[in-house]
Design an enzyme around this catalytic site. Sequence first.
Site, PDB file in Angstrom:
ATOM      1  N   ARG A   1       3.222  -9.959  -2.562  1.00 21.44           N
ATOM      2  CA  ARG A   1       3.754  -8.628  -2.268  1.00 21.44           C
ATOM      3  C   ARG A   1       3.462  -8.217  -0.823  1.00 21.44           C
ATOM      4  NH1 ARG A   1       4.516  -4.995  -6.324  1.00 21.44           N
ATOM      5  NH2 ARG A   1       3.590  -3.330  -5.074  1.00 21.44           N
TER       6      ARG A   1
ATOM      7  N   ARG B   1       1.509 -11.177   9.146  1.00 21.06           N
ATOM      8  CA  ARG B   1       2.333 -11.339  10.357  1.00 21.06           C
ATOM      9  C   ARG B   1       1.487 -11.711  11.565  1.00 21.06           C
ATOM     10  NH1 ARG B   1       4.258  -5.756   8.852  1.00 21.06           N
ATOM     11  NH2 ARG B   1       6.006  -6.066   7.424  1.00 21.06           N
TER      12      ARG B   1
ATOM     13  N   ARG C   1      -3.990  -2.446 -16.380  1.00 17.66           N
ATOM     14  CA  ARG C   1      -4.967  -1.756 -15.528  1.00 17.66           C
ATOM     15  C   ARG C   1      -4.618  -0.276 -15.523  1.00 17.66           C
ATOM     16  NH1 ARG C   1      -9.377  -3.727 -14.914  1.00 17.66           N
ATOM     17  NH2 ARG C   1      -9.769  -2.588 -12.973  1.00 17.66           N
TER      18      ARG C   1
ATOM     19  N   ARG D   1      -8.835   3.040  -2.511  1.00 14.20           N
ATOM     20  CA  ARG D   1      -8.160   3.664  -1.367  1.00 14.20           C
ATOM     21  C   ARG D   1      -8.235   5.182  -1.456  1.00 14.20           C
ATOM     22  NH1 ARG D   1      -2.172   1.111  -2.917  1.00 14.20           N
ATOM     23  NH2 ARG D   1      -2.311   1.587  -5.109  1.00 14.20           N
TER      24      ARG D   1
ATOM     25  N   GLU E   1      -8.817   6.771  -5.182  1.00 13.61           N
ATOM     26  CA  GLU E   1      -8.245   6.026  -6.312  1.00 13.61           C
ATOM     27  C   GLU E   1      -9.241   4.969  -6.801  1.00 13.61           C
ATOM     28  OE1 GLU E   1      -4.214   4.586  -5.656  1.00 13.61           O
ATOM     29  OE2 GLU E   1      -4.672   2.800  -6.840  1.00 13.61           O
TER      30      GLU E   1
ATOM     31  N   TYR F   1       5.315  -6.098 -12.805  1.00 14.96           N
ATOM     32  CA  TYR F   1       4.734  -5.374 -11.671  1.00 14.96           C
ATOM     33  C   TYR F   1       5.872  -5.106 -10.675  1.00 14.96           C
ATOM     34  CZ  TYR F   1       1.188  -4.563  -7.975  1.00 14.96           C
ATOM     35  OH  TYR F   1       0.402  -4.054  -6.968  1.00 14.96           O
TER      36      TYR F   1
ATOM     37  N   ASP G   1       8.199  -2.761  -8.047  1.00 16.53           N
ATOM     38  CA  ASP G   1       8.305  -1.589  -7.178  1.00 16.53           C
ATOM     39  C   ASP G   1       9.431  -0.719  -7.712  1.00 16.53           C
ATOM     40  OD1 ASP G   1       6.277  -2.225  -5.393  1.00 16.53           O
ATOM     41  OD2 ASP G   1       7.579  -3.574  -4.267  1.00 16.53           O
TER      42      ASP G   1
END
Length: 380
Positions: free
Chosen positions: A173, A177, A251, A282, A307, A355, A357
């Site tokens: 995911r 770079r 989860r 986070r 979180e 999972y 998006d």
Amino acid sequence: MHYLIVGAGLWGSVMANRIASVLNQPVTVIDKRDHIGGNCHSALDDETGIECHRYGSHIFHTSLPQVWEYISRFSEFTSYQHKVFISCKGRVYTMPINLSTINAFYGKNFRPAEAAAFLKEEIARDAVAEPANLEEKAVSLIGRPLYDAFIRGYTHKQWEHDPRELPASIISRLPFRTTYNANYFNDVWQGVPRDGYFSLFQKLLDDPRITVRLNCDYESIRAQLSSDCMVIYTGMPDQLFNYKYGELEWRSLRFEWETLPVQDYQGTTVMNYADVEIPFTRIHEFKHYHPERQEPFALNKTVICREYSRTYARGDEAYYPVNNARNNELYARYAAEADKTPNLILGGRLGAYRYWDMDKAVADALHVFETKICPRENRS
Ligand code: UDP
């Protein structure tokens, strides 16, 4: 035929919209929560007027033109581009790992080709020929030192599984770079709804043929349904079938909310925490999603939430499927059971145990509508 959609999240709301507007059929959408929008739900905070994503940050991003065209009918999107930072051993780096992260981490000033050559040597030290799990995949992409710093601890906090027991697809995911591009996503289109997710869902469900019933649990109405009612179920399949083959693993999350007397707490929407000593994964600071909303943005108050990831127990909200081999096999048994059950379709991130998006949920709802709902309607 009458349609009952269980769950007013994104997949269920798109399906309701299609059935009502294309097939001109009545649809009832129920949700056990007191709001539409599922985990995409957002609302204005009473005290500050800041729009908060109640189930963690949601950014709409896609490279699927049909999905962007479809969703844009219900909302304008801002030009927000998601950028994430990560705190690791007391320093802050760019996430996803890019040239800035690599240079800061190794104390170098590499150009792209130099970074790629350097990482190639790092990777060669530990990589396996055919990465079969999350750890092997990550090490094959970035080498062990970057994996140990930015992925291993965060992943362990998030999943409470050894990364070697998790599928490689989870780490695929994230982009990696050797440029300074700091965008969290590679997609062509990206943004947050200008008027918030609530408004987007209101428009999706705004049709006289759609009835929405909130605070309504499927179990409480199941016995009253007529036998020709088509049930489209976006909840947990193991629960639907009373756990007859065993429990799927999920989860869950816990959010700790705080309003702070400062204009800006962390300078960005999302700060990840890599270190296992820090118990949350986070911190979200929601005002940064809407810098164009000048009043809440300038206010000397801000809303943050920490979180925490946790193992799902019955009664919690399920957020993520744990797509390892054991769970995928178990899910396949529930999916086969659903296929055998007349007038039942499973869908959505929970019902499909995927999972996804948001854009993948929209794409799948549109696809299931075309391939499963329309043919039935044409037959009847
Ligand atoms: N991940 C990580 N470090 C990070 C961010 C992500 O190790 O700083 C890994 C982790 O395993 C996580 C996965 O990448 O579960 C996917 O991250 P993403 O941000 O896509 O997760 P989501 O926003 O869906 O929770």
